[in-house]
Design an enzyme around this catalytic site. Structure first.
Site, PDB file in Angstrom:
ATOM      1  N   GLU A  17       0.784  -1.238   0.000  1.00 39.32           N
ATOM      2  CA  GLU A  17       0.000   0.000   0.000  1.00 39.32           C
ATOM      3  C   GLU A  17       0.812   1.282   0.000  1.00 39.32           C
ATOM      4  O   GLU A  17       0.799   2.039   0.988  1.00 39.32           O
ATOM      5  CB  GLU A  17      -0.924   0.011   1.215  1.00 39.32           C
ATOM      6  CG  GLU A  17      -1.904  -1.120   1.225  1.00 39.32           C
ATOM      7  CD  GLU A  17      -2.986  -0.935   2.279  1.00 39.32           C
ATOM      8  OE1 GLU A  17      -2.883  -0.010   3.083  1.00 39.32           O
ATOM      9  OE2 GLU A  17      -3.934  -1.712   2.265  1.00 39.32           O
TER      10      GLU A  17
ATOM     11  N   GLU B 134      -5.560  -8.420   1.126  1.00 38.50           N
ATOM     12  CA  GLU B 134      -6.075  -8.050   2.453  1.00 38.50           C
ATOM     13  C   GLU B 134      -7.548  -7.724   2.362  1.00 38.50           C
ATOM     14  O   GLU B 134      -7.979  -7.017   1.445  1.00 38.50           O
ATOM     15  CB  GLU B 134      -5.396  -6.783   3.009  1.00 38.50           C
ATOM     16  CG  GLU B 134      -4.056  -6.977   3.602  1.00 38.50           C
ATOM     17  CD  GLU B 134      -3.478  -5.685   4.170  1.00 38.50           C
ATOM     18  OE1 GLU B 134      -4.238  -4.769   4.525  1.00 38.50           O
ATOM     19  OE2 GLU B 134      -2.245  -5.618   4.253  1.00 38.50           O
TER      20      GLU B 134
HETATM   21  C1  GCO Z   1      -3.087  -1.696   5.556  1.00 41.24           C
HETATM   22  C2  GCO Z   1      -2.092  -2.461   6.184  1.00 41.24           C
HETATM   23  C3  GCO Z   1      -2.483  -3.085   7.463  1.00 41.24           C
HETATM   24  C4  GCO Z   1      -3.596  -2.510   8.281  1.00 41.24           C
HETATM   25  C5  GCO Z   1      -4.952  -2.911   7.777  1.00 41.24           C
HETATM   26  C6  GCO Z   1      -6.090  -2.360   8.598  1.00 41.24           C
HETATM   27  O1  GCO Z   1      -3.607  -2.252   4.647  1.00 41.24           O
HETATM   28  O2  GCO Z   1      -3.371  -0.587   5.961  1.00 41.24           O
HETATM   29  O3  GCO Z   1      -1.653  -3.415   5.326  1.00 41.24           O
HETATM   30  O4  GCO Z   1      -1.277  -2.919   8.072  1.00 41.24           O
HETATM   31  O5  GCO Z   1      -3.480  -2.946   9.568  1.00 41.24           O
HETATM   32  O6  GCO Z   1      -5.152  -2.490   6.490  1.00 41.24           O
HETATM   33  O7  GCO Z   1      -6.058  -0.973   8.632  1.00 41.24           O
END
Ligand code: GCO
Length: 452
Positions: A175, A363
């Site tokens: 990200e 994710e």
């Molecule tokens: C992101 C990160 C994670 C976060 C999750 C929840 O995607 O921001 O990869 O580290 O913890 O997304 O906010």
């Protein structure tokens, strides 16, 4: 095929045999042991030590103690039938000063984690950069210094040589929009810098690094699968008024197009966000070409939808995100709207980029306030969230869209950056006092769902 809502009809087989099921974590959020075994300081060590930066003054020093308890947690991954484990490597465990001297103890540690995964039949998926830049490099300008391309390439080479004989799946970055936006524009994440003139060079160099990292991996490890991951949100205008529609399009460009398009060789999406013209200041001859890399897969990470209206007062973007809590919709502990079709819409959007070979959801998940009752955590809202988002992933797949995997964020409750320990995203509950783990009902549901 009709999409069935009942548990019994909705099952893993519908996604096909090659679909990758997994769970994701990040080093700084779970490891703790921030100064053990020769680890150098990262920007998150420094930022989280400052007053007022992390909610409730929460400290990352212990987190889930994964550095020491990795076997126990990998055993839990196995117990939950999860075949793929995505985790990140802490740059300062490997190169404490960011470049130069290598810390063998750091390499030994990740070798142990990788070997233990493999011995348990779990496939390790490595993220190279999940936001923990070495502080020694931040002092030299961090992501705003073009030299970061060389620093990062060195780190990638060390990791490729150290772990590449066993790790088949690599993600160069996690990200970039979040660590550049929150870290270099708003200053609410490490390193806490703000303003357009920090943000733009950080974005440019992060995109250069993604491609450079991909090239380093491919040179050293021609047979592995190389990807990178992007944070995405489905964006809709608040009304049909042309001003709101145009505002939504600018936010969509910022959140969903800015990082992927240069990577695909399309250059910056200046058409969708005019302020990007200012990026010219940082672009040198050859950069547009060198930002391109032919990734084997792209990871999309999606949690929610954003509703946008026009705002005269917001500089650069003239758009306003209408917070979900003002919209009378179901929200998570993060204040994010629960909106399952968002994942389908984003998969559809990314499928329009024909040069993307494979797409995975790297994710997706939700934080809700969990309660331990009689040693159990019943979390029906998380289970419903996962199930409903997965149904939308299946819908995309059944319509013939590319989508090849799904990783839940996250294994255990952990250190949620500036939010501290309060938002609990885990399939497994952690008591941060005792480090006791309890598999939540949602974790058990996921385990049953993906069981062979
Ligand atoms: C992101 C990160 C994670 C976060 C999750 C929840 O995607 O921001 O990869 O580290 O913890 O997304 O906010």
């Amino acid at each position: 095929m009709e999409l069935k809502q009942q548990d019994g009809d909705f099952n893993k087989r519908l996604f096909g045999d090659d679909f990758k099921w997994g769970v994701a974590t990040a080093a700084f959020q779970v490891e703790g042991s921030c100064d053990c075994d020769g680890k150098g300081e990262s920007i998150w060590d420094v930022f989280s030590a400052k007053r007022g930066k992390i909610k409730n003054g929460d400290k990352p020093h212990m987190a889930c103690d994964f550095y020491k308890r990795y076997k126990e947690d990998i055993d839990l991954i196995k117990q939950l039938n999860i075949p793929n484990f995505r985790f990140s490597i802490s740059w300062t465990r490997i190169l404490p000063q960011g470049t130069g001297e290598i810390n063998q103890l750091g390499i030994d540690h990740y070798n142990q984690v990788i070997d233990y995964c493999i011995s348990q039949g779990i496939e390790p998926w490595i993220t190279l950069y999940h936001w923990d830049l070495p502080q020694a490099l931040e002092v030299k300008g961090g992501w705003t210094n073009r030299e970061v391309v060389n620093w990062f390439s060195e780190f990638v080479r060390v990791c490729a040589h150290s772990f590449g004989d066993r790790v088949k799946y690599w993600m160069v970055m996690n990200e970039p929009s979040v660590f550049t936006g929150a870290g270099y524009f708003f200053g609410i994440h490490a390193p806490g810098r703000a303003g357009l003139w920090n943000f733009l060079p950080a974005v440019h160099h992060a995109i250069m690094c993604m491609a450079a990292g991909g090239r380093e991996l491919r040179k050293i490890l021609p047979d592995v699968e190389i990807g990178t991951t992007f944070s995405c949100s489905y964006v809709e205008p608040k009304s049909d008024k042309p001003r709101d529609v145009a505002a939504a399009s600018r936010v969509d460009t910022l959140l969903n197009r800015l990082y992927i398009e240069p990577t695909l060789g399309m250059g910056y999406p200046v058409d969708g966000l005019p302020v990007l013209k200012k990026m010219d200041k940082y672009i040198q001859p050859g950069d547009i070409e060198s930002m391109e890399f032919d990734f084997d897969f792209i990871g999309v990470q999606l949690y929610t939808r954003e509703i946008v209206d026009h705002s005269f007062f917001t500089p650069y973007i003239h758009a306003n995100i209408v917070g979900a809590k003002h919209r009378n919709v179901q929200i998570t502990e993060m204040g994010w709207e629960v909106y399952p079709p968002a994942i389908y819409e984003i998969l559809k959007k990314f499928n329009q980029y024909k040069s993307i070979k494979k797409l995975l959801v790297t994710e997706n998940g939700a934080a809700f306030p969990d309660v331990v009752t009689d040693g159990k955590v019943d979390d029906p809202r998380r289970k419903a969230y996962l199930q409903q988002y997965l149904q939308q992933v299946l819908k995309a797949k059944q319509e013939g869209l590319k989508v090849d995997g799904y990783f839940v964020w996250t294994l255990t409750d952990n250190f949620e950056w500036a939010e501290g320990y309060n938002p609990r995203f885990g399939l497994i509950h952690v008591d941060f006092e005792t480090q006791k783990r309890i598999v939540k009902a949602s974790g058990q549901w996921y385990a049953n769902f993906i069981k062979d």
